[in-house]
Design an enzyme around this catalytic site. Structure first.
Site, PDB file in Angstrom:
ATOM      1  CG  HIS A 161      50.404   4.433   9.607  1.00  0.00           C
ATOM      2  ND1 HIS A 161      50.957   3.535   8.726  1.00  0.00           N
ATOM      3  CD2 HIS A 161      49.168   3.950   9.912  1.00  0.00           C
ATOM      4  CE1 HIS A 161      50.088   2.550   8.506  1.00  0.00           C
ATOM      5  NE2 HIS A 161      48.998   2.785   9.213  1.00  0.00           N
ATOM      6  CE  LYS A 206      54.136  -9.802  11.322  1.00  0.00           C
ATOM      7  NZ  LYS A 206      55.320 -10.354  10.662  1.00  0.00           N
ATOM      8  CE  LYS A 244      48.874  -7.938   1.540  1.00  0.00           C
ATOM      9  NZ  LYS A 244      49.821  -8.989   1.123  1.00  0.00           N
ATOM     10  CG  ASP A 274      40.233  -3.015  11.184  1.00  0.00           C
ATOM     11  OD1 ASP A 274      40.589  -1.946  10.656  1.00  0.00           O
ATOM     12  OD2 ASP A 274      39.044  -3.416  11.156  1.00  0.00           O
ATOM     13  CE  LYS A 299      56.749  -9.221   0.967  1.00  0.00           C
ATOM     14  NZ  LYS A 299      55.432  -9.766   1.326  1.00  0.00           N
ATOM     15  CB  SER A 333      51.938 -12.420  10.937  1.00  0.00           C
ATOM     16  OG  SER A 333      52.694 -13.298  10.149  1.00  0.00           O
TER      17      SER A 333
HETATM   18  P1  NAD Z   1      56.289 -19.970  -2.259  1.00  0.00           P
HETATM   19  O1  NAD Z   1      57.690 -19.712  -2.614  1.00  0.00           O
HETATM   20  O2  NAD Z   1      55.976 -20.906  -1.139  1.00  0.00           O
HETATM   21  O3  NAD Z   1      55.464 -20.486  -3.533  1.00  0.00           O
HETATM   22  C1  NAD Z   1      55.460 -19.862  -4.782  1.00  0.00           C
HETATM   23  C2  NAD Z   1      55.222 -20.972  -5.806  1.00  0.00           C
HETATM   24  O4  NAD Z   1      55.050 -20.374  -7.092  1.00  0.00           O
HETATM   25  C3  NAD Z   1      56.425 -21.920  -5.912  1.00  0.00           C
HETATM   26  O5  NAD Z   1      55.963 -23.256  -5.814  1.00  0.00           O
HETATM   27  C4  NAD Z   1      57.018 -21.615  -7.276  1.00  0.00           C
HETATM   28  O6  NAD Z   1      57.627 -22.727  -7.882  1.00  0.00           O
HETATM   29  C5  NAD Z   1      55.779 -21.150  -8.044  1.00  0.00           C
HETATM   30  N1  NAD Z   1      56.110 -20.345  -9.210  1.00  0.00           N
HETATM   31  C6  NAD Z   1      57.121 -19.468  -9.370  1.00  0.00           C
HETATM   32  N2  NAD Z   1      57.085 -18.943 -10.601  1.00  0.00           N
HETATM   33  C7  NAD Z   1      56.019 -19.473 -11.227  1.00  0.00           C
HETATM   34  C8  NAD Z   1      55.444 -19.333 -12.508  1.00  0.00           C
HETATM   35  N3  NAD Z   1      55.984 -18.515 -13.419  1.00  0.00           N
HETATM   36  N4  NAD Z   1      54.320 -20.043 -12.802  1.00  0.00           N
HETATM   37  C9  NAD Z   1      53.783 -20.870 -11.900  1.00  0.00           C
HETATM   38  N5  NAD Z   1      54.285 -21.062 -10.666  1.00  0.00           N
HETATM   39  C10 NAD Z   1      55.383 -20.375 -10.342  1.00  0.00           C
HETATM   40  O7  NAD Z   1      55.633 -18.535  -1.994  1.00  0.00           O
HETATM   41  P2  NAD Z   1      54.269 -18.218  -1.248  1.00  0.00           P
HETATM   42  O8  NAD Z   1      54.591 -17.846   0.128  1.00  0.00           O
HETATM   43  O9  NAD Z   1      53.280 -19.289  -1.533  1.00  0.00           O
HETATM   44  O10 NAD Z   1      53.854 -16.862  -1.984  1.00  0.00           O
HETATM   45  C11 NAD Z   1      53.141 -16.868  -3.207  1.00  0.00           C
HETATM   46  C12 NAD Z   1      52.557 -15.485  -3.426  1.00  0.00           C
HETATM   47  O11 NAD Z   1      51.690 -15.152  -2.327  1.00  0.00           O
HETATM   48  C13 NAD Z   1      53.581 -14.355  -3.495  1.00  0.00           C
HETATM   49  O12 NAD Z   1      53.099 -13.361  -4.361  1.00  0.00           O
HETATM   50  C14 NAD Z   1      53.592 -13.815  -2.066  1.00  0.00           C
HETATM   51  O13 NAD Z   1      54.049 -12.491  -1.979  1.00  0.00           O
HETATM   52  C15 NAD Z   1      52.119 -13.926  -1.740  1.00  0.00           C
HETATM   53  N6  NAD Z   1      51.803 -13.946  -0.311  1.00  0.00           N
HETATM   54  C16 NAD Z   1      52.385 -14.871   0.502  1.00  0.00           C
HETATM   55  C17 NAD Z   1      52.045 -14.882   1.851  1.00  0.00           C
HETATM   56  C18 NAD Z   1      52.588 -15.916   2.803  1.00  0.00           C
HETATM   57  O14 NAD Z   1      52.124 -15.973   3.939  1.00  0.00           O
HETATM   58  N7  NAD Z   1      53.520 -16.761   2.392  1.00  0.00           N
HETATM   59  C19 NAD Z   1      51.151 -13.931   2.362  1.00  0.00           C
HETATM   60  C20 NAD Z   1      50.574 -13.009   1.491  1.00  0.00           C
HETATM   61  C21 NAD Z   1      50.917 -13.037   0.157  1.00  0.00           C
END
Ligand code: NAD
Length: 506
Positions: free
Chosen positions: A100, A105, A129, A134, A141, A397
């Site tokens: 939309h 992103k 999100k 906004d 994804k 971002s």
């Molecule tokens: P990342 O890969 O940098 O870190 C994830 C961490 O979780 C790793 O250190 C991994 O070893 C650990 N992990 C994996 N399985 C696990 C378990 N069973 N128990 C405990 N720890 C475990 O990823 P990230 O970018 O930090 O993303 C983490 C979450 O945040 C995801 O759900 C992602 O979708 C969400 N997220 C990330 C961003 C971003 O900017 N990176 C933005 C919004 C949401």
């Protein structure tokens, strides 16, 4: 096993959807990695259940709702990569949940669990999100089902570049169409490879640098993007604990220094959330990782933990902490705020009634299943939902994308001008009050905003407004924060669908 009372009441809340559970719809269940019972819905079904619950409360028409809920388009690609002397077939995905607004992103995830339903669930969350904060983007994804640790850096680079070629060929990437970002298993390095590959295909496109965000600074990244999701989590929780009704409900003082915090996941998001809470005086008493957790009721030192894990590859053997062997157990320890920052489905029916935190702040996407969510709410635990709390990443971002389109660092045209103006005011004040400011005082007052200052203040303002909008809806409709966040998102997205006229319907 969950308390039967909680389960019966949780199921009642989601009665219209309970058929999902009974029909065996929930195929994607890796109970080893999650806290879910086998009959709990998949991640995608969970997002849809949250959506449906809020949709019924929103004032949006059924026609618009059903269009909004369904993903717009999905790409699944397979391609061969030569690894050593063998050929391996790699599978990748990119889903546009809602176009939309363009560009769409959303991050790119490298993990073995990546599949169509997971990527679709994450893309849907991105749509809502972006609306909540906004950010004028649709939701998307992507992901590749690999464990990057099983490949050399050169192999990961080849896989990333080949996946990008697929995205280019199918028009699933571009500064005006689809702008990926980092997620689990990817970071600035992969974003640099994606940008470089995209530019080979679009050598004359002046805005090509804006085809991806989360890039290294010298390649067009914005200062503060690494910290942004964790910092947004900090701002969001700080906001909620400052609300009088939250203080009354939880018994918390509202002062960050009084918070005892446990974080699951010590990656990009978990690390930075921990850093900002530590810097502001909170006590981080537990960190969970996939091999084990570490716990110390007197507080942990975040950089010591980080350096230890980086050098040894695990927390095992760390001195002056209790090692919690079961990675899920850290979630069940007593604390004020529990921050799941690892993966989806970490709070499910297997552990929801054992959670002892006063607040669950969802930094990860989809960490709580709908039935577990009901159990938490019934126990009086406040849940600050993912689609609001981790929106700091996409917010910054957006700033990076704007920087790329303007081809200029934030603050470049204004910093010196601001400082000159402020210096003149300081001189006037000094003359009138007959007192000279010290050099340190003068520096503080005169300092013009640089890129980091602007990014952090834009992020802070965004999170404060989004939390306050969510709170307002929760109070006015007497609903929980997650449902309120979804209602606000649905109404904002619907305004675009409906305002755009028949294009979207016919
Ligand atoms: P990342 O890969 O940098 O870190 C994830 C961490 O979780 C790793 O250190 C991994 O070893 C650990 N992990 C994996 N399985 C696990 C378990 N069973 N128990 C405990 N720890 C475990 O990823 P990230 O970018 O930090 O993303 C983490 C979450 O945040 C995801 O759900 C992602 O979708 C969400 N997220 C990330 C961003 C971003 O900017 N990176 C933005 C919004 C949401």
């Amino acid at each position: 096993m969950i308390n039967a009372f909680y389960l019966a009441r949780a199921l009642k809340t989601f009665r219209p959807h309970h058929q999902f559970l009974c029909r065996g719809y929930s195929t994607h269940i890796a109970t080893g990695n999650t806290a879910c019972e086998d009959h709990e819905p998949s991640f995608l079904k969970s997002v849809e259940m949250y959506f449906d619950k809020a949709a019924g409360i929103s004032g949006v028409s059924q026609k618009t709702l059903s269009h909004m809920k369904a993903p717009d388009c999905m790409l699944k690609v397979t391609f061969p990569i030569e690894i050593k002397d063998k050929v391996e077939i790699i599978t990748g995905f990119r889903v546009h949940h809602s176009r939309h607004m363009l560009p769409v992103k959303g991050g790119i995830r490298f993990a073995t669990d990546v599949d169509e339903q997971e990527v679709t669930a994450l893309a849907a969350l991105m749509t809502y999100k972006c609306a909540i904060v906004d950010v004028p983007f649709g939701g998307a994804k992507g992901g590749i089902s690999i464990d990057p640790k099983n490949y050399t850096d050169a192999e990961v680079e080849r896989i990333t570049r080949r996946y990008t070629v697929e995205l280019c060929q199918k028009s699933f990437i571009g500064p005006g169409t689809d702008v990926p970002a980092p997620d689990v298993g990817t970071g600035a390095r992969e974003m640099a490879w994606i940008m470089d590959t995209y530019r080979q295909f679009h050598p004359n496109e002046v805005d090509s640098i804006g085809c991806v965000t989360g890039k290294p600074i010298p390649l067009g990244g914005v200062r503060g993007r690494n910290e942004s999701t964790g910092l947004g989590v900090y701002y969001g929780i700080r906001e909620f604990v400052s609300y009088p009704e939250v203080q009354k409900h939880t018994g918390l003082s509202g002062d960050i220094k009084d918070l005892r915090i446990i974080i699951q996941g010590f990656g990009k998001v978990g690390y930075w959330a921990a850093k900002f809470f530590e810097q502001n005086g909170a006590k981080i008493i537990g960190i969970g990782e996939k091999e084990c957790g570490v716990y110390n009721p007197n507080g942990l030192n975040i950089d010591k933990l980080f350096n230890y894990r980086r050098s040894r590859g695990s927390f095992l053997g760390m001195p002056n902490v209790d090692i919690i062997e079961d990675p899920l157990e850290i979630l069940e320890l007593e604390c004020d705020v529990l921050i799941p920052a690892a993966l989806e489905r970490q709070i499910g029916l297997r552990n929801a009634d054992k959670i002892k935190a006063k607040i669950v702040g969802e930094a990860a996407n989809g960490p709580t299943t709908p039935l577990a969510n009901e159990v938490l709410l019934m126990k009086g635990i406040l849940v600050i939902p993912d689609l609001l709390l981790n929106a700091g990443g996409v917010t910054v971002s957006y700033f990076e994308w704007l920087k790329n389109l303007s081809h200029m660092r934030f603050g470049r045209m204004t910093k010196k001008w601001d400082e000159l103006g402020k210096s003149q005011i300081v001189e006037l004040v000094e003359r009138n009050v007959a007192r000279k400011l010290s050099e340190t005082e003068k520096k503080q007052v005169v300092h013009g905003a640089n890129e980091t200052d602007l990014v952090f203040s834009g992020l802070e303002d965004t999170m404060i407004s989004a939390c306050s909008e969510t709170r307002r809806t929760a109070i006015s409709k007497d609903i929980d924060y997650r449902t309120a966040a979804f209602v606000n998102a649905i109404e904002k997205v619907a305004a675009v669908y409906e305002g755009s006229g028949i294009m979207f319907m016919n």
